[in-house]
Motif scaffolding. Structure first.
Motif, PDB file in Angstrom:
ATOM      1  N   MET A 191     -15.660  67.615 -15.049  1.00 17.45           N
ATOM      2  CA  MET A 191     -16.979  67.716 -14.430  1.00 17.45           C
ATOM      3  C   MET A 191     -17.283  66.493 -13.564  1.00 17.45           C
ATOM      4  SD  MET A 191     -19.716  69.410 -13.884  1.00 17.45           S
ATOM      5  CE  MET A 191     -19.707  70.715 -15.111  1.00 17.45           C
ATOM      6  N   LYS A 192     -16.937  65.304 -14.101  1.00 19.88           N
ATOM      7  CA  LYS A 192     -17.170  64.076 -13.326  1.00 19.88           C
ATOM      8  C   LYS A 192     -16.364  64.080 -12.036  1.00 19.88           C
ATOM      9  CE  LYS A 192     -18.406  61.035 -17.178  1.00 19.88           C
ATOM     10  NZ  LYS A 192     -18.038  59.798 -17.928  1.00 19.88           N
ATOM     11  N   GLU A 193     -15.129  64.594 -12.138  1.00 15.55           N
ATOM     12  CA  GLU A 193     -14.281  64.660 -10.945  1.00 15.55           C
ATOM     13  C   GLU A 193     -14.875  65.607  -9.906  1.00 15.55           C
ATOM     14  OE1 GLU A 193      -9.678  65.819  -9.692  1.00 15.55           O
ATOM     15  OE2 GLU A 193     -10.279  65.732 -11.802  1.00 15.55           O
ATOM     16  N   LEU A 194     -15.447  66.722 -10.378  1.00 10.39           N
ATOM     17  CA  LEU A 194     -16.071  67.686  -9.463  1.00 10.39           C
ATOM     18  C   LEU A 194     -17.292  67.079  -8.793  1.00 10.39           C
ATOM     19  CD1 LEU A 194     -16.332  70.560  -8.306  1.00 10.39           C
ATOM     20  CD2 LEU A 194     -17.650  71.159 -10.355  1.00 10.39           C
ATOM     21  N   ILE A 195     -18.130  66.406  -9.587  1.00  6.85           N
ATOM     22  CA  ILE A 195     -19.338  65.792  -9.044  1.00  6.85           C
ATOM     23  C   ILE A 195     -18.986  64.707  -8.044  1.00  6.85           C
ATOM     24  CG2 ILE A 195     -21.366  64.398  -9.639  1.00  6.85           C
ATOM     25  CD1 ILE A 195     -21.516  65.922 -12.273  1.00  6.85           C
ATOM     26  N   SER A 196     -17.891  63.966  -8.307  1.00  7.31           N
ATOM     27  CA  SER A 196     -17.489  62.892  -7.392  1.00  7.31           C
ATOM     28  C   SER A 196     -17.077  63.437  -6.019  1.00  7.31           C
ATOM     29  CB  SER A 196     -16.335  62.092  -7.999  1.00  7.31           C
ATOM     30  OG  SER A 196     -15.167  62.899  -8.108  1.00  7.31           O
ATOM     31  N   LYS A 197     -16.687  64.715  -5.971  1.00  9.02           N
ATOM     32  CA  LYS A 197     -16.290  65.313  -4.694  1.00  9.02           C
ATOM     33  C   LYS A 197     -17.484  65.825  -3.890  1.00  9.02           C
ATOM     34  CE  LYS A 197     -11.693  66.785  -6.247  1.00  9.02           C
ATOM     35  NZ  LYS A 197     -10.784  67.950  -6.445  1.00  9.02           N
ATOM     36  N   LEU A 198     -18.660  65.848  -4.512  1.00  5.41           N
ATOM     37  CA  LEU A 198     -19.865  66.305  -3.820  1.00  5.41           C
ATOM     38  C   LEU A 198     -20.459  65.133  -3.048  1.00  5.41           C
ATOM     39  CD1 LEU A 198     -21.506  68.430  -6.658  1.00  5.41           C
ATOM     40  CD2 LEU A 198     -19.908  69.166  -4.892  1.00  5.41           C
ATOM     41  N   LYS A 199     -20.383  65.190  -1.760  1.00  4.90           N
ATOM     42  CA  LYS A 199     -20.892  64.119  -0.920  1.00  4.90           C
ATOM     43  C   LYS A 199     -22.310  64.451  -0.452  1.00  4.90           C
ATOM     44  CE  LYS A 199     -16.821  62.309  -1.308  1.00  4.90           C
ATOM     45  NZ  LYS A 199     -16.601  61.164  -2.214  1.00  4.90           N
ATOM     46  N   GLY A 200     -22.953  63.479   0.116  1.00  8.46           N
ATOM     47  CA  GLY A 200     -24.288  63.700   0.643  1.00  8.46           C
ATOM     48  C   GLY A 200     -25.369  63.351  -0.364  1.00  8.46           C
ATOM     49  N   ASP A 201     -26.594  63.722  -0.039  1.00 10.15           N
ATOM     50  CA  ASP A 201     -27.768  63.377  -0.835  1.00 10.15           C
ATOM     51  C   ASP A 201     -27.711  64.051  -2.204  1.00 10.15           C
ATOM     52  OD1 ASP A 201     -30.632  63.678  -1.824  1.00 10.15           O
ATOM     53  OD2 ASP A 201     -30.936  62.392  -0.073  1.00 10.15           O
ATOM     54  N   LYS A 202     -27.613  63.255  -3.256  1.00 10.96           N
ATOM     55  CA  LYS A 202     -27.509  63.803  -4.613  1.00 10.96           C
ATOM     56  C   LYS A 202     -28.810  64.474  -5.055  1.00 10.96           C
ATOM     57  CE  LYS A 202     -23.264  62.521  -5.457  1.00 10.96           C
ATOM     58  NZ  LYS A 202     -22.928  61.997  -4.119  1.00 10.96           N
ATOM     59  N   GLY A 203     -29.948  64.004  -4.513  1.00  8.36           N
ATOM     60  CA  GLY A 203     -31.213  64.648  -4.844  1.00  8.36           C
ATOM     61  C   GLY A 203     -31.260  66.084  -4.350  1.00  8.36           C
ATOM     62  N   ILE A 204     -30.791  66.319  -3.129  1.00  3.18           N
ATOM     63  CA  ILE A 204     -30.757  67.686  -2.592  1.00  3.18           C
ATOM     64  C   ILE A 204     -29.839  68.554  -3.431  1.00  3.18           C
ATOM     65  CG2 ILE A 204     -30.085  69.095  -0.603  1.00  3.18           C
ATOM     66  CD1 ILE A 204     -30.958  66.824   1.205  1.00  3.18           C
ATOM     67  N   TRP A 205     -28.661  68.038  -3.759  1.00  7.45           N
ATOM     68  CA  TRP A 205     -27.735  68.779  -4.622  1.00  7.45           C
ATOM     69  C   TRP A 205     -28.418  69.160  -5.946  1.00  7.45           C
ATOM     70  CZ3 TRP A 205     -23.380  71.169  -3.596  1.00  7.45           C
ATOM     71  CH2 TRP A 205     -22.533  70.715  -2.585  1.00  7.45           C
ATOM     72  N   SER A 206     -29.144  68.211  -6.533  1.00 10.17           N
ATOM     73  CA  SER A 206     -29.754  68.434  -7.853  1.00 10.17           C
ATOM     74  C   SER A 206     -30.831  69.511  -7.802  1.00 10.17           C
ATOM     75  CB  SER A 206     -30.357  67.121  -8.378  1.00 10.17           C
ATOM     76  OG  SER A 206     -29.377  66.124  -8.491  1.00 10.17           O
ATOM     77  N   TYR A 207     -31.738  69.417  -6.832  1.00  8.12           N
ATOM     78  CA  TYR A 207     -32.842  70.379  -6.762  1.00  8.12           C
ATOM     79  C   TYR A 207     -32.342  71.774  -6.396  1.00  8.12           C
ATOM     80  CZ  TYR A 207     -35.637  66.136  -6.880  1.00  8.12           C
ATOM     81  OH  TYR A 207     -36.184  64.936  -7.250  1.00  8.12           O
ATOM     82  N   VAL A 208     -31.347  71.844  -5.531  1.00  8.00           N
ATOM     83  CA  VAL A 208     -30.761  73.136  -5.186  1.00  8.00           C
ATOM     84  C   VAL A 208     -30.105  73.770  -6.413  1.00  8.00           C
ATOM     85  CG1 VAL A 208     -28.912  74.245  -3.863  1.00  8.00           C
ATOM     86  CG2 VAL A 208     -30.442  72.623  -2.743  1.00  8.00           C
ATOM     87  N   ALA A 209     -29.386  72.957  -7.184  1.00 11.29           N
ATOM     88  CA  ALA A 209     -28.738  73.464  -8.401  1.00 11.29           C
ATOM     89  C   ALA A 209     -29.771  73.936  -9.418  1.00 11.29           C
ATOM     90  CB  ALA A 209     -27.851  72.376  -9.010  1.00 11.29           C
ATOM     91  N   LEU A 210     -30.877  73.198  -9.569  1.00  8.66           N
ATOM     92  CA  LEU A 210     -31.923  73.595 -10.516  1.00  8.66           C
ATOM     93  C   LEU A 210     -32.558  74.921 -10.113  1.00  8.66           C
ATOM     94  CD1 LEU A 210     -33.705  70.175 -11.234  1.00  8.66           C
ATOM     95  CD2 LEU A 210     -32.432  71.576 -12.863  1.00  8.66           C
ATOM     96  N   LEU A 211     -32.845  75.076  -8.830  1.00 11.27           N
ATOM     97  CA  LEU A 211     -33.429  76.335  -8.356  1.00 11.27           C
ATOM     98  C   LEU A 211     -32.469  77.496  -8.583  1.00 11.27           C
ATOM     99  CD1 LEU A 211     -35.075  75.107  -5.025  1.00 11.27           C
ATOM    100  CD2 LEU A 211     -36.294  76.060  -6.991  1.00 11.27           C
ATOM    101  N   ALA A 212     -31.189  77.270  -8.298  1.00 13.34           N
ATOM    102  CA  ALA A 212     -30.198  78.326  -8.471  1.00 13.34           C
ATOM    103  C   ALA A 212     -30.031  78.704  -9.941  1.00 13.34           C
ATOM    104  CB  ALA A 212     -28.860  77.889  -7.883  1.00 13.34           C
ATOM    105  N   LEU A 213     -29.980  77.714 -10.822  1.00 11.76           N
ATOM    106  CA  LEU A 213     -29.843  77.994 -12.258  1.00 11.76           C
ATOM    107  C   LEU A 213     -31.060  78.720 -12.804  1.00 11.76           C
ATOM    108  CD1 LEU A 213     -28.228  74.648 -13.529  1.00 11.76           C
ATOM    109  CD2 LEU A 213     -27.158  76.913 -13.473  1.00 11.76           C
ATOM    110  N   PHE A 214     -32.225  78.294 -12.338  1.00  7.93           N
ATOM    111  CA  PHE A 214     -33.453  78.933 -12.811  1.00  7.93           C
ATOM    112  C   PHE A 214     -33.529  80.398 -12.380  1.00  7.93           C
ATOM    113  CE2 PHE A 214     -37.900  80.141 -12.011  1.00  7.93           C
ATOM    114  CZ  PHE A 214     -38.414  80.037 -13.294  1.00  7.93           C
ATOM    115  N   SER A 215     -32.904  80.724 -11.243  1.00  6.24           N
ATOM    116  CA  SER A 215     -33.036  82.068 -10.670  1.00  6.24           C
ATOM    117  C   SER A 215     -32.437  83.165 -11.541  1.00  6.24           C
ATOM    118  CB  SER A 215     -32.378  82.111  -9.286  1.00  6.24           C
ATOM    119  OG  SER A 215     -30.958  82.026  -9.384  1.00  6.24           O
ATOM    120  N   PHE A 216     -31.497  82.830 -12.413  1.00  2.00           N
ATOM    121  CA  PHE A 216     -30.765  83.868 -13.152  1.00  2.00           C
ATOM    122  C   PHE A 216     -31.672  84.678 -14.078  1.00  2.00           C
ATOM    123  CE2 PHE A 216     -27.202  81.065 -11.998  1.00  2.00           C
ATOM    124  CZ  PHE A 216     -26.374  82.002 -11.425  1.00  2.00           C
TER     125      PHE A 216
END
Length: 440
Positions: A1-26
């Motif tokens: 998981m850490k290796e996957l997260i390390s490959k995500l570049k750019g604003d970590k806040g945007i990544w986090s909020y987008v992931a939260l919205l997507a997870l909540f949608s299910f």
């Protein structure tokens, strides 16, 4: 998981909020899809819709990851070359478009061999916003004139909107409003914006007048729907949209502060668009006004803050305008969806980004997010290079200081410092210094 997260570049806040919205949608999608599951004498099993939504979300994040690795300045040329392609797709949709179950407008085209549908106006909006950002960020020797911008900027904008208008007035108005916002932020002359706004209103009135003159023409088949929605909103008469709004308000009132609980919505069985256009009402009914209502709104506001920060940090005008042009419409679309559910706005057909079910809307939202993250990734790389340079110079200075100290002790032990020259240790131009090789 850490290796996957390390490959995500750019604003970590945007990544986090987008992931939260997507997870909540299910959970809302799983619950609100029951009316679609019963449609056409179905079994009522919503598991298939949950799996379909999961696939859409996974493909969406794959799009984000792929796009955010592309240098964002590539999209300058892509937007100009992509507009004619978008016009062809929009024209094809206008003539051969299909209707998705639960909707009443032909806005989709079928993708051959894969059995998927695609809403072309979502792609058109992204390409158009980038095209406008490209025009506003161009380096010019002379100021912008209305005559030059009329052909270089507004002609492509109006051609795009003309293809979308007959089937989707709300999306046309939304895109036009976002373009006006973008040119305003891009310091396009206000007097010209007033002329363009007036021209847009005149065109809509002319289109409406032609629909009255030729009521049976297929091109004007949606005008009556626009009129009925406005009449329903004003309160002059009741209709299908009035029914949907009433059920949405009942759902919100039933949820109260804490909600009925996940999956316990009643109105999801009566709202025709419970998993897409009116999913916010189902969220409030099941999760309450505090968690469901204000919680979802807070996530979008936090995402808006990250967009503002990302735009401020961008070191090019094109980067700033791209973040604004692609990020702000997502937030305004979410606010419009919520406003419709609580009857602050007439029914528009705008989905809740990253939460509502639907393939093309999710994918195009993720495509836009990928471009935004590409901008923030570039700024991170620039900041990292600057920090690394500063660290190298700091370490190099420490090494030089130690060398100077050692030489001073050696000179002092010999009884004098007349031959000592500090310029021999300058780091003003350290590119040829052999210590750099060690530091690298």
């Amino acid at each position: 998981m850490k290796e996957l997260i390390s490959k995500l570049k750019g604003d970590k806040g945007i990544w986090s909020y987008v992931a939260l919205l997507a997870l909540f949608s299910f959970m809302p999608v799983f619950s609100a899809s029951s009316n679609l599951a019963y449609l056409g004498h179905g079994t009522g099993n919503t598991l298939g819709y949950l799996v379909k939504h999961f696939v859409h979300i996974c493909l969406g994040f794959a799009i984000i990851y792929w796009v955010h690795n592309i240098p964002y300045h590539y999209f300058r040329a892509i937007s100009k070359a992509g507009l004619p392609i978008v016009w062809i797709l929009l024209a094809y949709t206008l003539v051969k478009g299909t209707v998705i179950a639960g909707a009443n407008a032909s806005r989709w085209i079928q993708i051959p061999f894969v059995g998927l549908s695609f809403q072309t106006s979502t792609l058109a909006a992204i390409v158009l916003f980038i095209f406008v950002a490209r025009y506003l960020s161009k380096t010019r020797e002379t100021p912008i004139t209305f005559k030059s911008s009329l052909w270089e900027l507004w002609a492509p904008v109006f051609i795009t909107l003309m293809f979308i208008l007959p089937a989707n007035f709300s999306t046309t108005a939304f895109i036009f409003a976002m373009v006006l916002m973008l040119v305003f932020i891009g310091q396009y002359p206000m007097k010209y914006i007033g002329i363009i706004l007036g021209s847009g209103i005149v065109f809509i009135v002319l289109f409406w007048g032609l629909s009255k003159a030729f009521p049976d023409a297929k091109l004007f088949s949606r005008v009556r729907t626009w009129e009925s929605r406005i009449e329903n909103f004003i309160g002059n008469k009741a209709g299908e949209d009035d029914y949907q709004i009433e059920k949405a308000k009942i759902a919100i009132a039933s949820g109260q502060l804490y909600g009925l609980g996940p999956g316990k919505s009643v109105q999801k069985n009566f709202l025709p668009q419970s998993s897409s256009d009116f999913i916010y009402a189902i969220i409030v009914e099941e999760y309450g006004l505090i968690i469901g209502g204000f919680g979802v709104l807070l996530l979008y506001m936090l995402l808006l803050v990250r967009f503002i920060i990302a735009s401020h940090k961008a070191n090019t005008l094109f980067g700033k305008l791209v973040v604004i042009g692609l990020g702000f419409p997502m937030i305004f679309q979410a606010l419009i969806n919520m406003g419709v559910a609580v009857e602050l706005l007439p029914v528009t057909g705008q989905t809740l980004p990253l939460i509502s079910s639907g393939g093309s809307s999710i994918w195009m939202t993720c495509f836009g997010l990928g471009i935004i993250l590409s901008v923030t990734k570039k700024e991170e790389e620039i900041a990292k290079e600057k920090l690394d340079k500063e660290k190298r110079e700091e370490i190099l200075q420490r090494l030089i200081d130690k060398e100077m100290e050692a030489d001073l002790k050696e000179v002092d032990s010999k009884g004098g410092i007349d031959d000592f020259d500090a310029n021999d240790y300058s780091i003003t131009d350290n590119s040829s210094n052999p210590m750099n090789a060690v530091l690298k």
